[in-house]
Each structure stands twice: as structure tokens, then as C-alpha cells.
Motif scaffolding. Structure first.
Motif, mmCIF file in Angstrom:
data_model
loop_
_atom_site.group_PDB
_atom_site.id
_atom_site.type_symbol
_atom_site.label_atom_id
_atom_site.label_comp_id
_atom_site.label_asym_id
_atom_site.label_seq_id
_atom_site.Cartn_x
_atom_site.Cartn_y
_atom_site.Cartn_z
ATOM 1 N N GLY A 1 0.968 -1.213 -0.069
ATOM 2 C CA GLY A 1 0.145 -0.124 0.166
ATOM 3 C C GLY A 1 0.752 1.274 0.006
ATOM 4 N N ARG A 2 2.124 1.119 0.770
ATOM 5 C CA ARG A 2 2.789 2.462 0.738
ATOM 6 C C ARG A 2 3.279 2.751 -0.597
ATOM 7 N N GLY A 3 3.717 1.660 -1.384
ATOM 8 C CA GLY A 3 4.067 2.160 -2.790
ATOM 9 C C GLY A 3 3.231 2.803 -3.682
ATOM 10 N N HIS A 4 1.803 2.530 -3.190
ATOM 11 C CA HIS A 4 0.813 3.426 -3.758
ATOM 12 C C HIS A 4 0.206 4.538 -3.236
ATOM 13 N N GLN A 5 0.842 4.707 -2.135
ATOM 14 C CA GLN A 5 0.301 5.926 -1.317
ATOM 15 C C GLN A 5 -0.960 5.722 -0.746
ATOM 16 N N VAL A 6 -1.176 4.550 -0.305
ATOM 17 C CA VAL A 6 -2.410 3.877 0.404
ATOM 18 C C VAL A 6 -2.330 3.532 1.734
ATOM 19 N N ASP A 7 -3.247 4.003 2.250
ATOM 20 C CA ASP A 7 -3.354 3.675 4.016
ATOM 21 C C ASP A 7 -4.155 2.467 4.226
ATOM 22 N N VAL A 8 -3.433 1.411 4.788
ATOM 23 C CA VAL A 8 -4.081 0.082 5.140
ATOM 24 C C VAL A 8 -4.163 -0.030 6.703
ATOM 25 N N PRO A 9 -5.155 0.542 7.535
ATOM 26 C CA PRO A 9 -5.129 0.730 8.880
ATOM 27 C C PRO A 9 -4.772 -0.822 9.650
ATOM 28 N N ARG A 10 -4.407 -0.726 10.964
ATOM 29 C CA ARG A 10 -4.055 -1.596 11.543
ATOM 30 C C ARG A 10 -5.179 -2.771 12.082
ATOM 31 N N ASP A 11 -6.484 -1.818 12.135
ATOM 32 C CA ASP A 11 -7.496 -2.574 12.480
ATOM 33 C C ASP A 11 -8.265 -3.586 11.385
ATOM 34 N N MET A 12 -7.233 -3.418 10.227
ATOM 35 C CA MET A 12 -7.789 -4.215 8.963
ATOM 36 C C MET A 12 -7.342 -5.591 9.287
ATOM 37 N N ALA A 13 -6.351 -5.944 10.325
ATOM 38 C CA ALA A 13 -5.599 -7.058 10.360
ATOM 39 C C ALA A 13 -6.359 -8.175 10.509
ATOM 40 N N GLU A 14 -7.470 -8.219 11.240
ATOM 41 C CA GLU A 14 -8.295 -9.511 11.475
ATOM 42 C C GLU A 14 -9.034 -9.780 10.136
ATOM 43 N N PRO A 15 -9.702 -8.550 9.748
ATOM 44 C CA PRO A 15 -10.611 -8.966 8.504
ATOM 45 C C PRO A 15 -9.834 -9.307 7.345
ATOM 46 N N ILE A 16 -8.556 -8.934 7.099
ATOM 47 C CA ILE A 16 -7.562 -9.330 6.038
ATOM 48 C C ILE A 16 -7.393 -10.813 6.290
#
Length: 285
Positions: free
Chosen positions: A79-94
Motif C-alpha cells: 500500500g505504501r508504494g501506492h500512497q495507500v493507507d491500510v490501517p492496523r484494525d484491518m488485520a483481522e478482516p484481512i
């Protein structure tokens, strides 16, 4: 006014239905569903490598935590390579979504009845279907681009599906995940407001688990007749407008009143290499 009927008819905005003003929110970097397409093989190999390096005596619980963190960090790095924010609270859903995909679990489909279809030279031009009255979990977002809006909506719905609901249960993925879009009067531009909707599995239809996120609502959508046409590949503003024009041409002789709201139905995982979608036109009277 009923929010679901209002939205499907392209009437009021989400803010208007709540009695609020519709102020645009600041844009944020978000990973598009299309950009996740190329991650599948890397994600599998990354996870396998992490598992192979785990100490023999490591507890199952510790391994699960580390696996969840590895998946999250992998998505965050990409995500960082695309200037994208994937927040930590997405860990379990992912993790739950990844496990669901790896196990090839059967996904419950929206119940519908085929009324008629038209083909030409063996190619499906459209199907006419009747959809039942159903309960949906919905969120309406208004980002700078369609891709940002569907990504933000999808991540919030994933949290709801993955235990952030009044039942505390993982509800399971259903198909398709749909987005309701609206176009301008000449159908040349998508309006910024997009609704992302998740069909609640049949076991939850009578008593839908309530979302913990106040931006998500449970809505009962009336029975409806839709004209659908399949298409493959990415979904962005250009491809959606192209599919709307194509189905408009196909249905031209039927003189169907479709209004300015349309539905994009996604049947495959956001990370699938070959994705199957449909464009839906709602028949109005």
C-alpha cells in the motif's frame, strides 16, 4: 422517505436522508480493489515462507498472531508504494478474508429468479431477473474518485462482516458485493456518492446483526427487476461508463425506464486474477 428506495431511485443523498448537509470529506490514500489483483501469488508465498521459518515448539496462538501481522504488514508495504493507507484494525478482516479464499468456501448468492435472457451467436447480451425483498448492510461514501469510495466502503463492510457486529460472529462472505452509482443527466460522469452493499446471509435475514460502525446501516430493499450484463476485468469510472453505454445500446429497443442509478455487482475476490462482474439496470415504472 425510505432510504433504500430513495437511493436506488437516485434521489436523496446519504446526508439528506439523515438531515445533514452533504459536505465532501477530504480524500485519503486507499488501496483500490483492482490493485489487490496482483497480490495473490506474492501473498501466498510470503505466508508460506513465514510459516516454514516458525520454531517447532511455537504455540498455535503465537503462530496465528504472527501470521496475522505478516499479512497486515505485507498489505501495508504494498500500500505504501501506492500512497495507500491500510490501517492496523484491518488485520483481522484481512486474515479472515484470506483464510476464506484459501479454503475456497462456497459463498452464498443473492436469491434471484431468471425471467428471460437474450443471446446472439452464443454470447449473452443480457438477463432479466427478479430479486427478492432482502436485507442489506450498506454504507454510502463520497471520496474524490470511485476507486477510493468503493475501497473505503469495502474495508468498513469487512469490519462489520468480521465480528464488528452485535452478534460478534464472522458472518461470511456473500456474492455479489454491489455498488450503487449515479451518473449525470448525459451519463458522461459518475457522481461522487457511491453506496457499497453486502447481502446478509439467509440465516441473518430475519434478525440482521447490527453494525457497531454508525456509518453502516441495515436496509430492507424492495423486490426489484434488473437487467444484467456480464463483464470481466477492472471496475473504474471509465469501464463502468462504458458498460452503461453498452447495455443501454443492447436494451435500446425495449424502451426501459432505467433512471440515472446503476449497480455494479462483483462476484469474485478483490485479489482474484480473473474477476467477474455485472452491470445491472433497474426497471422502473
Amino acid at each position: 422517505m425510505d432510504r433504500a428506495i430513495c437511493r436506488l431511485n437516485g434521489g436523496c443523498s446519504a446526508g439528506e436522508s439523515r438531515g445533514e448537509t452533504s459536505e465532501p470529506r477530504p480524500s485519503r490514500g486507499l488501496i483500490t480493489l483492482e490493485e489487490l489483483e496482483s497480490l495473490t501469488e506474492d501473498l501466498d508465498s510470503h505466508s508460506a515462507l513465514g510459516r516454514s521459518n516458525s520454531p517447532v515448539g511455537e504455540s498455535v496462538e503465537t503462530m496465528e498472531v504472527e501470521e496475522r501481522d505478516r499479512l497486515l504488514h505485507f498489505w501495508q508495504d504494498v500500500g505504501r508504494g501506492h500512497q495507500v493507507d491500510v490501517p492496523r484494525d484491518m488485520a483481522e478482516p484481512i486474515q479472515l478474508l484470506t483464510t476464506d479464499m484459501e479454503n475456497n468456501q462456497e459463498r452464498e448468492k443473492i436469491p434471484s429468479t431468471l425471467l428471460t435472457k437474450k443471446e446472439k451467436c452464443g454470447v449473452l447480451l443480457y438477463e432479466k431477473r427478479n430479486l427478492e425483498k432482502l436485507n442489506w448492510a450498506c454504507i454510502t461514501v463520497r471520496e474524490e474518485t470511485y476507486e477510493q469510495s468503493i475501497c473505503l466502503g469495502f474495508m468498513k463492510l469487512m469490519r462489520y462482516i468480521c465480528q464488528q457486529n452485535s452478534s460478534g460472529n464472522y458472518l461470511g462472505m456473500t456474492i455479489p458485493i454491489i455498488t450503487v452509482v449515479q451518473v449525470d443527466d448525459i451519463r458522461s460522469t459518475l457522481l461522487r456518492e457511491v453506496t457499497v452493499a453486502y447481502y446478509l446471509p439467509q440465516q441473518y435475514q430475519d434478525h440482521p446483526p447490527q453494525p457497531l460502525d454508525p456509518e453502516i446501516s441495515i436496509e430492507t430493499w424492495p423486490a426489484m427487476v434488473v437487467y444484467s450484463r456480464p463483464f470481466n476485468g477492472i471496475t473504474n469510472e471509465a469501464s463502468i461508463l462504458g458498460e452503461i453505454r453498452t447495455l443501454t445500446d443492447v436494451l435500446g429497443s425495449l424502451s426501459i425506464n432505467t433512471g440515472n442509478s446503476f449497480i455494479i455487482a462483483g462476484y469474485t475476490s478483490p485479489a482474484a486474477l480473473h474477476r467477474h462482474n455485472e452491470i445491472w439496470f433497474l426497471e422502473r415504472h
